[in-house]
Design an enzyme around this catalytic site. Sequence first.
Site, PDB file in Angstrom:
ATOM      1  N   LYS A 292       0.894  -1.246   0.121  1.00 16.50           N
ATOM      2  CA  LYS A 292       0.024  -0.119  -0.054  1.00 16.50           C
ATOM      3  C   LYS A 292       0.872   1.132   0.101  1.00 16.50           C
ATOM      4  CE  LYS A 292      -3.851  -0.014   2.332  1.00 16.50           C
ATOM      5  NZ  LYS A 292      -4.786  -0.285   3.361  1.00 16.50           N
ATOM      6  N   GLU A 378     -18.298  -9.018  10.474  1.00 13.73           N
ATOM      7  CA  GLU A 378     -19.032  -8.245  11.266  1.00 13.73           C
ATOM      8  C   GLU A 378     -20.020  -9.158  12.066  1.00 13.73           C
ATOM      9  OE1 GLU A 378     -18.100  -5.389   8.064  1.00 13.73           O
ATOM     10  OE2 GLU A 378     -18.811  -7.502   8.079  1.00 13.73           O
ATOM     11  N   ARG A 406     -24.785  -6.055   8.118  1.00 19.09           N
ATOM     12  CA  ARG A 406     -24.197  -7.308   7.690  1.00 19.09           C
ATOM     13  C   ARG A 406     -24.555  -8.239   8.632  1.00 19.09           C
ATOM     14  NH1 ARG A 406     -19.320  -6.132   3.548  1.00 19.09           N
ATOM     15  NH2 ARG A 406     -19.425  -8.409   3.472  1.00 19.09           N
TER      16      ARG A 406
END
Length: 643
Positions: A292, A378, A406
């Site tokens: 990244k 989640e 979710r």
Amino acid sequence: MPDRTPSDSGAAVLRHPLLASIDSPSDLRALPESQLPEVAHELRSLLVDTVSRTGGHLAAGLGVVELTLGLHYVFDTPEDRVVWDVGHQAYPHKILTGRRDRMHSLRQKGGLSGFPKRGESAYDTFGVGHSSTSISAALGMAIAAKQRGERRNVIAVIGDGALGAGMAFEALNHAGSMDIDLTVILNDNEMSISPPVGAISNHLARLLSGKLYTSMREGSKSALRGMPQLRELVGRWEEHMKGMVMPSTLFEELGFNYIGPIDGHDLESVLKTLRNVKGMPGQRLLHVVTHKGHGYEPAEGQPVTFHGVTPFDRQTGEFRKSKAKGPTYTKVFGSWLCDTAARDPRLVAITPAMCEGSGMGEFAKRFPQRFHDVGIAEQHAVTLAAGMACEGVKPVVAIYSSFLQRAFDQLVHDVCLQQLDVTLAVDRGGLVGADGATHAGCFDLSFSRPLPDLVIMAPADENECRQMLKTGYEFNGPAMVRYPRGVGPGVAVDPAAPALPIGRGLRVREGQRVAMLAFGTMVAPALEVAEELDATVANMRFVKPLDRELILALAREHALLVTLEENTLAGGAGSAITELLNAEGVVVPVLQLGLPDRNVDHATQAEQLAECGLDVAGIRDSVSRALAALETKAPRREQTLAG
């Protein structure tokens, strides 16, 4: 940001001459391969230029520049389908697919979305924003193509973080059992699966993806069918050799031919491997190691900080300072969490991969043994909290409103049905600005309100947020505090402020004829409108349980009730009030104001609220029209006015 001027466009062409000639991937494919490294350099430069002005997601896109170029150079997009997971990394894809000259409008009202969006481009094959959907969607596309007799490549690009979610493994499990052509690219940008690899591993990856190796392996299996002992020996040798240098076993067991890992910034290796993968039949998983922020030094050194950014100085990487407006609601939560944990050793904190975003960084440092980042999971986060609550600890789950969607079944079945002592700190309730509809918390009041035994609160200011967190934590049962993104009206936070009495609202202004029953963020604009119209304002505080006595008193004393909430009108807090009035047999006109029955596109939060009629001007106009309607029509107390 204003539209780019002609001089800006000319300067952009001078800085990025090759990109200026690419209006679609077909233009890219017309370039000789020798020019692609320069295209990669220009792509990074334009990406940093753009995001330094608009803000947005930067580090992830910088990390996939070579991979993005390779995909559009090797595959025949958009006929071949590329599905990006989450979409944080899709800005280079947007630049190469005809949106280069609109990047200055990124995440602004009327401009480009910050995520892939089907209505924006044929190259955005699937709309995303939440993680771990790419493999399921790509598999669906591959199955549909096969059913229709169409031959095309389908590629899902998923990060190592998103791969940890259950949905991704459900899709891998299904795909591995089918006779289907599908490519999954694992963009491993944190090296959580394997360490960095060098030239030898890249060579092995190209070899393993080549036609010679594939044909030899399949030919060996065919030739050895009649010699099971020898075939078993060769198979063990193959797995042993591959297992020494790469984490292939899991994916091979799921039915995928594992290729990699390769260096995702070695453009030559990426192109060669993608060409080999393109010609392979069946299910294959290509493991690409990237970094990244690659190619921009400030982002390389701080990939977390440069994941999502506000405008910054591209030369130094320093962020533009904004005027201090007090702590955000997220910071209020983080301070409360640390203070409470210091007093109560029973507190544990849980987050599904949003430590920094949910304001838990300081807690994680101070209380590492009581902090649980479960990754992008989640459902697991909520049921994990339920299990902890069964054993006498007090879990606090910090989760974005749109991510709680979710875990709805877990909230229903595992927490509320068992009346477990779980506190939900629900961030990003309501409209969220530039991230748009994918991240907006428009529905949490509607889907949580029907759940028995769940206490639901919405603070009007920063201090009330802290009070509600204390209230929910001390309540012996499931409780949810729902607060918005960003800063509040600027009320000072008192750490010693007491908990609130459950189910009690507060009159904050007395007026005539109109009573405005406001929830959370709508209290401040309601007070401004009330000053002009001389209306009563109630800060309702609790969506569940409602303050029955306050609502009935306001209905008796006023000619019109107005409910205000930053939630969809369908099934929200206003609906709860009308249900109560109907149950009590009270007939009074009610104007319900809230979010409309449509998705609200990205813009600033202020622009979104104005679009929905929830700014001061919009609320004033709606209430004024409702009052005029009452005056011009024969009084019919049973009438309900729609906002």
